[in-house]
Design a protein around this motif. Structure first.
Motif, mmCIF file in Angstrom:
data_model
loop_
_atom_site.group_PDB
_atom_site.id
_atom_site.type_symbol
_atom_site.label_atom_id
_atom_site.label_comp_id
_atom_site.label_asym_id
_atom_site.label_seq_id
_atom_site.Cartn_x
_atom_site.Cartn_y
_atom_site.Cartn_z
ATOM 1 N N PRO A 21 112.925 16.623 48.834
ATOM 2 C CA PRO A 21 114.307 16.120 48.844
ATOM 3 C C PRO A 21 114.484 15.058 49.931
ATOM 4 N N ILE A 22 115.408 14.125 49.685
ATOM 5 C CA ILE A 22 115.714 13.089 50.673
ATOM 6 C C ILE A 22 116.797 13.633 51.597
ATOM 7 N N LYS A 23 116.517 13.625 52.903
ATOM 8 C CA LYS A 23 117.471 14.208 53.862
ATOM 9 C C LYS A 23 118.505 13.184 54.317
ATOM 10 N N THR A 24 118.044 11.953 54.544
ATOM 11 C CA THR A 24 118.950 10.913 55.046
ATOM 12 C C THR A 24 118.830 9.675 54.166
ATOM 13 N N ILE A 25 119.960 9.176 53.719
ATOM 14 C CA ILE A 25 119.939 7.964 52.899
ATOM 15 C C ILE A 25 120.002 6.767 53.848
ATOM 16 N N ASP A 28 115.272 2.732 54.464
ATOM 17 C CA ASP A 28 114.038 2.915 53.696
ATOM 18 C C ASP A 28 114.328 3.393 52.274
ATOM 19 N N VAL A 29 115.296 4.297 52.152
ATOM 20 C CA VAL A 29 115.654 4.823 50.827
ATOM 21 C C VAL A 29 116.271 3.705 49.981
ATOM 22 N N ARG A 30 117.154 2.913 50.595
ATOM 23 C CA ARG A 30 117.770 1.800 49.854
ATOM 24 C C ARG A 30 116.714 0.782 49.417
ATOM 25 N N LEU A 78 119.731 7.891 41.376
ATOM 26 C CA LEU A 78 119.984 9.322 41.555
ATOM 27 C C LEU A 78 119.102 9.861 42.673
ATOM 28 N N ILE A 79 119.753 10.379 43.705
ATOM 29 C CA ILE A 79 119.045 10.944 44.850
ATOM 30 C C ILE A 79 119.188 12.461 44.796
ATOM 31 N N ASP A 121 125.469 5.845 48.400
ATOM 32 C CA ASP A 121 126.485 6.029 49.436
ATOM 33 C C ASP A 121 126.558 7.476 49.912
ATOM 34 N N GLY A 122 125.735 8.341 49.293
ATOM 35 C CA GLY A 122 125.735 9.741 49.694
ATOM 36 C C GLY A 122 126.774 10.576 48.960
ATOM 37 N N ASP A 123 127.506 9.964 48.025
ATOM 38 C CA ASP A 123 128.506 10.710 47.245
ATOM 39 C C ASP A 123 127.811 11.553 46.189
ATOM 40 N N LEU A 124 128.318 12.763 45.970
ATOM 41 C CA LEU A 124 127.767 13.617 44.918
ATOM 42 C C LEU A 124 128.380 13.202 43.583
#
Ligand code: NI
Length: 182
Positions: A21-25, A28-30, A78-79, A121-124
């Protein structure tokens, strides 16, 4: 290196690995999402999962609306996606995969899915799809994050036949995005 050369082809251990799982967006993730979208569009795919570019994290990109060069893009990122519902009548669909150039296989899956995932943006976010390409694509791509590919859904006999056809397609020079075995 062209975008298509960035794609990991089967057989490869990275396609059989449970992704973290990705912990912090973060940046690098972007950057990874941007790279995957570029690769997906370059190969005319409708979806791509991070292990398919060698990154063992839970990130998927999808665009089921893009119809080739010049058409409108509708990318989903999708993260940490999770299938929260998979039900409805099972449907068989002819699937391709950028990690298996040159072949398509008939895979049977539930026809209705609800998926929850974070966006950049970290929104679910919640995605629901029924009886369409998105329903198939969501399940196919999320499988990749758990080390499962489309051929894993086949019976042993059909899997052997599909992998033989794949070997022949590769030998004939198939590249990611090629789905005809000719
Ligand atoms: Ni795939």
């Amino acid at each position: 290196m062209s975008a298509i050369d960035d794609i990991v082809l089967s057989p490869d251990e990275r396609l059989k690995t449970e992704c973290a799982p990705i912990k912090t967006i973060d940046a690098d993730v972007r950057k990874l999402a941007k790279r995957m979208l570029k690769d997906m569009y370059a190969a005319d795919g409708c979806g791509l999962a991070a292990p398919q570019v060698g990154e063992l994290v839970q990130l998927v990109v999808i665009d089921v609306d893009y119809a080739g060069e010049g058409s409108k893009k509708n990318p989903y990122v999708l993260i940490n996606p999770k299938v929260v519902t998979a039900d409805g009548p099972e449907r068989s669909y002819s699937e391709g995969c950028l990690s298996f150039p040159g072949i398509t296989v008939d895979v049977t899956r539930p026809s209705h899915v609800v998926v929850q995932a974070q966006n950049l943006d970290g929104d679910l976010m919640q995605y629901e799809a029924r009886d369409n390409l998105l329903a198939v694509c969501l399940q196919h791509e999320i499988d990749h994050l758990h080390g499962v590919t489309m051929v894993d859904h086949l019976t042993p006999g059909k899997r052997i036949a599909a992998l033989r056809e794949y070997d022949e397609a590769l030998a004939a020079g198939a590249r990611p995005g090629d789905t005809s075995a000719e």
